[in-house]
Design an enzyme around this catalytic site. Structure first.
Site, PDB file in Angstrom:
ATOM      1  N   SER A   1      19.980 -21.392   3.287  1.00 21.22           N
ATOM      2  CA  SER A   1      19.381 -20.664   4.407  1.00 21.22           C
ATOM      3  C   SER A   1      18.824 -21.652   5.424  1.00 21.22           C
ATOM      4  O   SER A   1      18.116 -22.597   5.063  1.00 21.22           O
ATOM      5  CB  SER A   1      18.265 -19.750   3.899  1.00 21.22           C
ATOM      6  OG  SER A   1      18.787 -18.770   3.023  1.00 21.22           O
TER       7      SER A   1
ATOM      8  N   CYS B   1       8.588 -28.796   3.107  1.00 22.58           N
ATOM      9  CA  CYS B   1       9.586 -28.204   2.217  1.00 22.58           C
ATOM     10  C   CYS B   1      10.571 -29.285   1.794  1.00 22.58           C
ATOM     11  O   CYS B   1      10.466 -30.435   2.210  1.00 22.58           O
ATOM     12  CB  CYS B   1      10.316 -27.055   2.913  1.00 22.58           C
ATOM     13  SG  CYS B   1      11.308 -27.581   4.340  1.00 22.58           S
TER      14      CYS B   1
ATOM     15  N   ASP C   1      10.701 -12.208  -0.434  1.00 26.23           N
ATOM     16  CA  ASP C   1      11.947 -12.686   0.165  1.00 26.23           C
ATOM     17  C   ASP C   1      12.649 -11.519   0.835  1.00 26.23           C
ATOM     18  O   ASP C   1      12.833 -10.464   0.220  1.00 26.23           O
ATOM     19  CB  ASP C   1      12.841 -13.285  -0.933  1.00 26.23           C
ATOM     20  CG  ASP C   1      13.896 -14.238  -0.399  1.00 26.23           C
ATOM     21  OD1 ASP C   1      14.375 -14.036   0.737  1.00 26.23           O
ATOM     22  OD2 ASP C   1      14.249 -15.187  -1.122  1.00 26.23           O
TER      23      ASP C   1
ATOM     24  N   ARG D   1      15.731 -11.846   2.271  1.00 26.67           N
ATOM     25  CA  ARG D   1      17.143 -12.175   2.439  1.00 26.67           C
ATOM     26  C   ARG D   1      18.073 -11.307   1.583  1.00 26.67           C
ATOM     27  O   ARG D   1      17.697 -10.857   0.507  1.00 26.67           O
ATOM     28  CB  ARG D   1      17.381 -13.647   2.087  1.00 26.67           C
ATOM     29  CG  ARG D   1      16.743 -14.613   3.038  1.00 26.67           C
ATOM     30  CD  ARG D   1      16.852 -16.038   2.541  1.00 26.67           C
ATOM     31  NE  ARG D   1      16.095 -16.262   1.311  1.00 26.67           N
ATOM     32  CZ  ARG D   1      16.028 -17.416   0.667  1.00 26.67           C
ATOM     33  NH1 ARG D   1      16.720 -18.460   1.118  1.00 26.67           N
ATOM     34  NH2 ARG D   1      15.302 -17.535  -0.441  1.00 26.67           N
TER      35      ARG D   1
END
Length: 372
Positions: free
Chosen positions: A217, A230, A291, A293
């Site tokens: 992603s 991250c 999430d 997604r």
């Protein structure tokens, strides 16, 4: 309209209507959500024009309400797993902002269940990548202003499924990369609203064998700018290098910034993280669950490339399950973990503890300590 029967040209019409509605909500303009002879004017809280909402309320015969998702309701002090309505006797900007966005707010009135029109309005907000909170103003169907776009409930709720099926290749070309000179970029249109997706095909892929595949992603801050918050940039580059060294593979670069919340909401969450919030708690303050997604369209991309069996490169069990559910055989799994930094260890540990990612965060922390 029955969602299971949306086919062919009807599907194209539905997708076009919903895409226009997404654009309207992203532009902070109202959208009429309809079911039969019922009509509700939906105003996304993100950039809401209070004067327009007040004018709409003057047309209505029922009290307006504010839609809030379950995640935001939990932050307001309610133990909820479903979205709910909060009555709005007045279109008061300060109250709407407090209920939808203010960190330390608490619920100030009873809540009531949502209906199908409410669900569709929240889905529109998610598709538009705006804050998932919507002011709803019921109006008589014949009182809807002519300039306000209308969209049908079933069309909104079918949109993601239709987009996944409609994804198609629109361009491809060789793009040699550092360390992976034999690489082709294949661009797909669709899958996630008005966005493009990219399959990065490295080396000579043999569809007759399980193909190494990573679903990645997009992360603007990590992939492009090397953010220390991250490990996304490391995962991206390490995967490409591994595939090049080991002969072949496919990296699906998916436009799903911020776990599907969009770059603006990701920055809002980052601001909260800078104040001490955990990555998932910061999203919950904004109304997002763990999430947002979906990966059904990623499976469709693989199928169009002739791939049916994969060695998946991920730490995320949701991605693995999504591939299997979509008919892609997951032959094997390989973990992909980047460097630990002072700034990302808490993030990686949260992914392990709260979203079930297969990450040995303790080993990462040990490696970070050893480097100091």
């Amino acid at each position: 309209m029955v969602t299971s029967g949306i086919l062919g040209s009807d599907a194209d019409i539905v997708r076009a209507q919903v895409e226009r509605a997404i654009s309207e909500m992203r532009a902070s303009r109202p959208v009429v959500v309809r079911r039969g002879d019922r009509a509700v004017i939906a105003f996304g809280v993100d950039g809401i024009d209070i004067a327009s909402a007040e004018a709409a309320a003057a047309l209505g015969t029922a009290m307006p309400h504010l839609l809030l998702p379950a995640a935001r309701l939990r932050r307001l002090g309610l133990d909820r797993t479903q979205p709910a309505r909060v009555a709005l006797p007045q279109i008061a900007a300060a109250r709407i902002e407090a209920l939808a966005l203010t960190i330390e707010s608490r619920i100030d009135a009873p809540v009531s269940p949502v209906d199908d029109i409410d669900e569709a309005a929240l889905e529109l907000a998610r598709l538009a990548l705006v804050v998932p909170a919507v002011v709803m103003v019921p109006v008589p169907a014949d009182a809807v202003p002519a300039h306000v776009l209308s969209v049908d409930v079933d069309g909104v709720m079918a949109y993601r499924r239709l987009e996944a099926k409609a994804i198609r290749i629109v361009g491809r070309a060789p793009v040699p990369l550092e360390g992976a000179p034999e690489t082709e970029f294949v661009v797909f249109r669709g899958g996630e609203g008005l966005r493009d997706q990219v399959a990065i095909v490295i080396g000579k892929v043999d569809p007759a064998k399980p193909v190494p595949v990573r679903l990645h992603s997009a992360c603007l801050t990590g992939d492009l700018f090397g953010s220390l918050k991250c490990d996304c940039g490391d995962q991206l580059r390490d995967t490409v290098q591994w595939m090049a060294r080991n002969g072949a593979g496919i990296l699906l670069y998916l436009d799903q910034e911020g776990r599907g919340n969009g770059i603006a909401n990701k920055m809002r969450a980052y601001r909260l993280q800078s104040q001490g919030w955990d990555t998932y708690d910061a999203d919950e303050v904004l109304g997002f669950d763990l999430d947002q997604r979906r990966f059904d369209f990623a499976a469709e991309m693989l199928k169009q490339l002739g791939i049916r069996s994969i060695d998946v490169m991920t730490n995320n069990p949701v991605k693995i399950a999504a591939m299997t559910e979509a008919g892609i055989e997951v032959h094997a799994e390989r973990r992909v973990i980047g460097r630990a930094t002072d700034e990302n260890v808490r993030y990686l540990t949260s992914k392990r503890d709260r979203a079930g990612h297969a990450i040995d965060a303790d080993a990462l922390l040990a490696s970070l300590t050893a480097r100091k």
